[in-house]
Scaffold this motif. Structure first.
Motif, PDB file in Angstrom:
ATOM      1  N   TRP A  32       4.286  -6.114  29.261  1.00  0.00           N
ATOM      2  CA  TRP A  32       3.657  -6.506  30.556  1.00  0.00           C
ATOM      3  C   TRP A  32       2.030  -6.206  30.152  1.00  0.00           C
ATOM      4  N   GLY A  33       1.582  -7.343  30.176  1.00  0.00           N
ATOM      5  CA  GLY A  33       0.015  -7.248  30.066  1.00  0.00           C
ATOM      6  C   GLY A  33      -0.248  -6.764  28.406  1.00  0.00           C
ATOM      7  N   CYS A  52       4.721  -3.616  37.165  1.00  0.00           N
ATOM      8  CA  CYS A  52       5.744  -4.082  36.592  1.00  0.00           C
ATOM      9  C   CYS A  52       7.148  -3.846  37.237  1.00  0.00           C
ATOM     10  N   ARG A  53       7.344  -2.440  37.859  1.00  0.00           N
ATOM     11  CA  ARG A  53       8.341  -2.044  38.816  1.00  0.00           C
ATOM     12  C   ARG A  53       8.470  -2.957  39.933  1.00  0.00           C
ATOM     13  N   ILE A  73      12.364  -0.980  32.151  1.00  0.00           N
ATOM     14  CA  ILE A  73      11.256  -1.018  31.723  1.00  0.00           C
ATOM     15  C   ILE A  73      11.041   0.280  30.982  1.00  0.00           C
ATOM     16  N   LYS A  74      10.229   0.041  29.740  1.00  0.00           N
ATOM     17  CA  LYS A  74       9.760   1.104  29.081  1.00  0.00           C
ATOM     18  C   LYS A  74       8.316   1.148  28.594  1.00  0.00           C
ATOM     19  N   ILE A  96      12.231   4.769  28.348  1.00  0.00           N
ATOM     20  CA  ILE A  96      12.622   3.951  29.758  1.00  0.00           C
ATOM     21  C   ILE A  96      12.262   4.654  31.029  1.00  0.00           C
ATOM     22  N   VAL A  97      11.484   3.837  31.653  1.00  0.00           N
ATOM     23  CA  VAL A  97      11.114   4.465  33.040  1.00  0.00           C
ATOM     24  C   VAL A  97      11.447   3.593  34.182  1.00  0.00           C
ATOM     25  N   ASN A  98      12.411   2.702  34.044  1.00  0.00           N
ATOM     26  CA  ASN A  98      13.033   1.912  35.145  1.00  0.00           C
ATOM     27  C   ASN A  98      14.438   1.231  34.668  1.00  0.00           C
TER      28      ASN A  98
END
Length: 138
Positions: free
Chosen positions: A51-52, A71-72, A80-81, A99-101
């Motif tokens: 992402w970016g 991103c979320r 998502i990490k 991992i964040v999502n």
């Protein structure tokens, strides 16, 4: 089933405040953060979509959290990490990844057995998510 990959994977999901604290820790170490996402969480799938670009010039967790939240918003049902890279010694080494999502309904994995010559059996892990094409998995 909860995916267990990366640091903190056996803990309950991190809050945004806890994520910010970990990002601040990484930035305090001089590490650069990046955000990645995927809909194929197979353990050998180490190349997630970026992402970016990596955030080498950021020194505040708020900037990284802005990218995480963007991103979320775009991929709410994907993994998502956040990664933290150490480039101080002239080569990039991942020091932290978590991992964040996660999707609200994780598909899980199946164990596939293959009988080969003689009595030899080979096993492989396959995620149920890949039964559907990319983009339609979650």
């Amino acid at each position: 089933m909860k995916l267990t990959q990366g640091t903190f994977s056996f803990l309950p999901p991190l809050t945004d405040e806890e994520i910010s604290s970990q990002i601040n820790y990484a930035l305090d170490q001089g590490w650069a953060c990046s955000v990645e996402y995927t809909d194929d969480p197979h353990p050998r799938n180490t190349y997630w979509e970026m992402w970016g670009l990596p955030m080498f010039d950021l020194h505040d967790a708020a900037g990284v959290m802005m990218e995480v939240n963007a991103c979320r918003k775009t991929y709410p049902q994907q993994y998502i990490k956040v990664n933290a890279f150490d480039s101080v010694r002239g080569f990039e080494t991942m020091r932290l990844s978590f991992i964040v999502n996660q999707p609200s309904d994780e598909k899980g994995f199946r164990l596939e057995r293959q009988d080969v010559h003689g009595r030899v059996q080979r096993y492989s892990i396959r995620t149920y998510a890949t039964d559907k094409p990319a983009g339609d998995r979650y």
